[in-house]
Design an enzyme around this catalytic site. Structure first.
Site, PDB file in Angstrom:
ATOM      1  N   ASP A   1       0.815  -1.219   0.000  1.00  0.00           N
ATOM      2  CA  ASP A   1       0.000   0.000   0.000  1.00  0.00           C
ATOM      3  C   ASP A   1       0.847   1.266   0.000  1.00  0.00           C
ATOM      4  O   ASP A   1       0.312   2.375  -0.058  1.00  0.00           O
ATOM      5  CB  ASP A   1      -0.975   0.001   1.187  1.00  0.00           C
TER       6      ASP A   1
ATOM      7  N   ASP B   1       4.708   3.829   8.621  1.00  0.00           N
ATOM      8  CA  ASP B   1       3.941   3.026   9.575  1.00  0.00           C
ATOM      9  C   ASP B   1       4.811   2.713  10.792  1.00  0.00           C
ATOM     10  O   ASP B   1       5.955   2.253  10.653  1.00  0.00           O
ATOM     11  CB  ASP B   1       3.484   1.721   8.928  1.00  0.00           C
TER      12      ASP B   1
END
Length: 312
Positions: free
Chosen positions: A67, A211
């Site tokens: 992603d 992240d």
């Protein structure tokens, strides 16, 4: 400096949010754009903006989850068709170059411009006379980095009354003084730049994190930053899940901003579990810990000017 979010979702695209991509617009500073991550369909998102792919000078990849990278081959290929000729530099973890070159080889993709690869490690990954970019490893389930973009101090304003006192004529000599150069007048008088300019102005600092769960690396990159872009895949009610998946909650993002003395926080990488109706509560919960907080949506646009962040 401007920021435009092209994808603000977590994991996979939804009807409201595409996967991760963020454009740092440095059009006034250097006439280029830096892209951070490039999730699936990023080039489709760009079609809805004024961004020109040939203006993209650098792409910084935080980590190699799909992603965050599945949009890269298509964007790099289209950049050739759209007249991109200047070198593009790709920064990212080990494996990025192999993945891109394998994708190109198998698909017989030909790129008409040079691509330079920089394998990111903790420390300085780029520096010139305008900017320095530092990377630090975060804590995710695979190697992941955050980036700190620091604009170097800008030349102070030229004090015209002072230049008149030294009888500096109008023309290129004034430009040299503004740029920090000392000059010699026709009569032999030396005019020092420091005597006719205001003190240098502090540049901006933007921290863009990949992240991560709450960690020291994120705090170090965010220290005294004017703006921190931090993921918020979970909310405070699901704190117990966040760390297990290598992610953060909105409150943990707020704590990073608060504990690092940052000025502004933008929440990014929002899970599809949060509906539009949930966002106000998510923001209020964040602001209870750090007041200068925003939640990014796809195409959200922010401008940093004269020390103030404007949401447009």
């Amino acid at each position: 400096m401007q920021l435009q979010f092209l994808g603000t979702g977590a994991g996979m695209p939804s009807k409201e949010r595409n996967t991760s991509a963020l454009a740092l617009k440095l059009l006034e500073e250097r006439g280029t754009i830096w892209l951070f991550d490039c999730g699936e369909a990023t080039q489709h998102q760009i079609l809805h903006t004024t961004i020109r792919p040939r203006k993209i000078e650098k792409i910084f990849i935080t980590h190699l989850h799909g992603d965050h990278i599945f949009g890269l081959p298509g964007l790099l290929s289209s950049r050739s068709f759209l007249g991109g000729e200047e070198t593009l530099t790709l920064y990212g973890p080990k494996g990025l170059k192999e993945w891109i070159e394998t994708s190109f080889a198998i698909s017989k993709t030909h790129i008409t411009y040079p691509i330079e690869y920089v394998e990111v490690q903790t420390g300085i990954v780029f520096e010139d006379d305008q900017f320095i970019v530092l990377a630090n490893e975060l804590e995710h389930v695979i190697p992941c980095f955050g980036y700190r973009v620091e604009q170097k101090p800008l030349p102070g304003e030229l004090l015209m009354e002072k230049t008149k006192e030294y009888h500096v004529p109008k023309g290129p000599l004034l430009g040299k003084l503004k740029n920090g150069e000392d000059i010699t007048l026709e009569d032999g008088t030396i005019v020092y730049s420091k005597d006719v300019t205001a003190p240098p102005k502090k540049g901006f600092t933007v921290t863009i994190l990949g992240d991560t769960k709450y960690c020291e690396g994120a705090k170090q990159l965010s220290k005294d930053a004017d703006l921190v872009v931090h993921e918020a895949t979970f909310d405070h009610a699901t704190t117990h899940l966040a760390a297990n998946y290598g992610h953060s909650t909105n409150v943990e993002a707020a704590l990073i901003a608060k504990n690092s003395n940052a000025k502004n926080l933008i929440l990014n990488h929002i899970s599809a579990r949060f509906l539009l109706s949930d966002l106000q509560k998510l923001l209020e919960e964040t602001k209870s810990t750090f007041s200068n907080a925003f939640i990014a949506n796809d195409f959200s646009h922010y401008t940093w000017k004269n020390g103030i962040l404007y949401e447009e």
